[in-house]
Design a protein around this motif. Sequence first.
Motif, PDB file in Angstrom:
ATOM      1  N   ILE A  10      24.662 -23.783  43.143  1.00 42.64           N
ATOM      2  CA  ILE A  10      24.146 -25.039  42.620  1.00 42.64           C
ATOM      3  C   ILE A  10      24.611 -25.278  41.195  1.00 42.64           C
ATOM      4  O   ILE A  10      24.998 -26.387  40.810  1.00 42.64           O
ATOM      5  N   LEU A  11      24.627 -24.215  40.404  1.00 40.07           N
ATOM      6  CA  LEU A  11      24.926 -24.352  38.985  1.00 40.07           C
ATOM      7  C   LEU A  11      26.400 -24.628  38.711  1.00 40.07           C
ATOM      8  O   LEU A  11      26.775 -24.919  37.573  1.00 40.07           O
ATOM      9  N   GLN A  12      27.245 -24.529  39.734  1.00 40.77           N
ATOM     10  CA  GLN A  12      28.663 -24.805  39.542  1.00 40.77           C
ATOM     11  C   GLN A  12      28.912 -26.294  39.306  1.00 40.77           C
ATOM     12  O   GLN A  12      29.949 -26.685  38.781  1.00 40.77           O
ATOM     13  N   THR A  13      27.966 -27.145  39.716  1.00 42.72           N
ATOM     14  CA  THR A  13      28.065 -28.580  39.510  1.00 42.72           C
ATOM     15  C   THR A  13      27.351 -28.952  38.209  1.00 42.72           C
ATOM     16  O   THR A  13      26.344 -28.373  37.857  1.00 42.72           O
ATOM     17  N   LYS A  14      27.887 -29.944  37.518  1.00 40.56           N
ATOM     18  CA  LYS A  14      27.348 -30.329  36.217  1.00 40.56           C
ATOM     19  C   LYS A  14      25.971 -30.970  36.344  1.00 40.56           C
ATOM     20  O   LYS A  14      25.720 -31.777  37.243  1.00 40.56           O
ATOM     21  N   ALA A  15      25.063 -30.620  35.438  1.00 39.91           N
ATOM     22  CA  ALA A  15      23.740 -31.246  35.394  1.00 39.91           C
ATOM     23  C   ALA A  15      23.880 -32.715  34.996  1.00 39.91           C
ATOM     24  O   ALA A  15      24.732 -33.081  34.185  1.00 39.91           O
ATOM     25  N   ILE A  16      23.022 -33.548  35.564  1.00 43.98           N
ATOM     26  CA  ILE A  16      22.988 -34.964  35.217  1.00 43.98           C
ATOM     27  C   ILE A  16      21.567 -35.319  34.780  1.00 43.98           C
ATOM     28  O   ILE A  16      20.623 -34.587  35.069  1.00 43.98           O
ATOM     29  N   PRO A  17      21.385 -36.423  34.062  1.00 47.32           N
ATOM     30  CA  PRO A  17      20.030 -36.818  33.646  1.00 47.32           C
ATOM     31  C   PRO A  17      19.094 -36.899  34.841  1.00 47.32           C
ATOM     32  O   PRO A  17      19.452 -37.428  35.898  1.00 47.32           O
ATOM     33  N   PHE A  18      17.887 -36.383  34.671  1.00 41.37           N
ATOM     34  CA  PHE A  18      16.932 -36.301  35.778  1.00 41.37           C
ATOM     35  C   PHE A  18      15.849 -37.364  35.694  1.00 41.37           C
ATOM     36  O   PHE A  18      15.005 -37.453  36.585  1.00 41.37           O
TER      37      PHE A  18
END
Length: 281
Positions: A10-18
Motif C-alpha cells: 500500500i505504501l508504495q503509492t503516494k499519499a493523497i489528501p484525505f
Amino acid sequence: MSEPQVIEDILQTKAIPFLRWTGSKKWLVSSCIDDFLPVNYNNYHEPFLGGGAMFFHLNPSKEVYLYDLNDELINVYSQLRDNIENVIKHLRTFANTKDEYYRIRSMKCRADHARAARFIYLNRTSFNGIYRVNPQGNYNVPYGKRTNVDIVTEENLHRVNSILQGVNIKQGEFSKALNNIRANDLVYLDPPYTVAHENNGFIEYNSKLFSWKDQEKLANMIKEIDRRGAYFILSNAAHFSIRKLYQGVGKIKSVSRYSKVGGRNKTRGVFNELIITNVKK
C-alpha cells in the motif's frame, strides 16, 4: 499474503489528501505550483494546513512543521500519525446514513482517536465537506446525501500515516511558525481569503475567520521570512487590496482556477488567484 506485506505494498503509492476541504489547493498543485518551487530547500513549513494538498504533493524529505488554528483538525493529523489503527477501527463502526450522520454529529468523543474518526466521517459525508461550527462550537453542517463514498479509505490512511512519521504537527495561529523558520527553508502559506475577489460570496464568512488585520500581520510575517533568507510562496485572493499590501514583497503572478464551491450558481466558474513569492526562477 501477510498483513505487514499488504501494508508495505500500500505504501508504495503516494499519499493523497484525505479530507474534502473548502479552499483546497489540489488544483494548484496539479496545474502550476512546480513553476514556483525553489530548486532546493531545507526544512518545510505550512502555517495554514487545512487539507494539506501542498504538503502531500511535496512530500518533503527534511524537517517538516505543520500548523493550523483548528485544534480538531490538528488532532486528526496527530492521531493519523500516532494512532492509525484505532482511528481506522473506529471509522469502520460508522455507517453512511442520514440518521447515523446526525447521531454522530451530535455525539461527544472523549478519546482523541474517536474524535479524529468522527471528524473524518463528518467531513466525508457532510454537505460539500465544509467545516463550520455554531457560536457554541458545535459542528452544524447538514448531511450531504453522498451514498457512494468510502468512509474509511484505509489504504490511503496508511500512506498518510507513513508520510506523517517524524513530522511536527502543532496547533496554533500562523505566526508561531516563525519560531522554527531558518535560511533556505520553504514556507507555503494559504490563509482564508478575507477580501471578495471576482464576486466570491465567502467574504462575510471568511472575514470572521481571518480579518484584514490578520492579513496585515501575515504580510509582516512574510517580510520577516524574506529577511531571514527563507523562501515563501503565498496564495491569496486576486484583489487590488492584496496587490497593494504586497507591493515590493517578492513577485506577484495571477493564476486561474475553477471553483465548484458556492451557495449560488452565479458564484461558480473560473476565478483568478494570486501567487506571491520570493523564489527566483
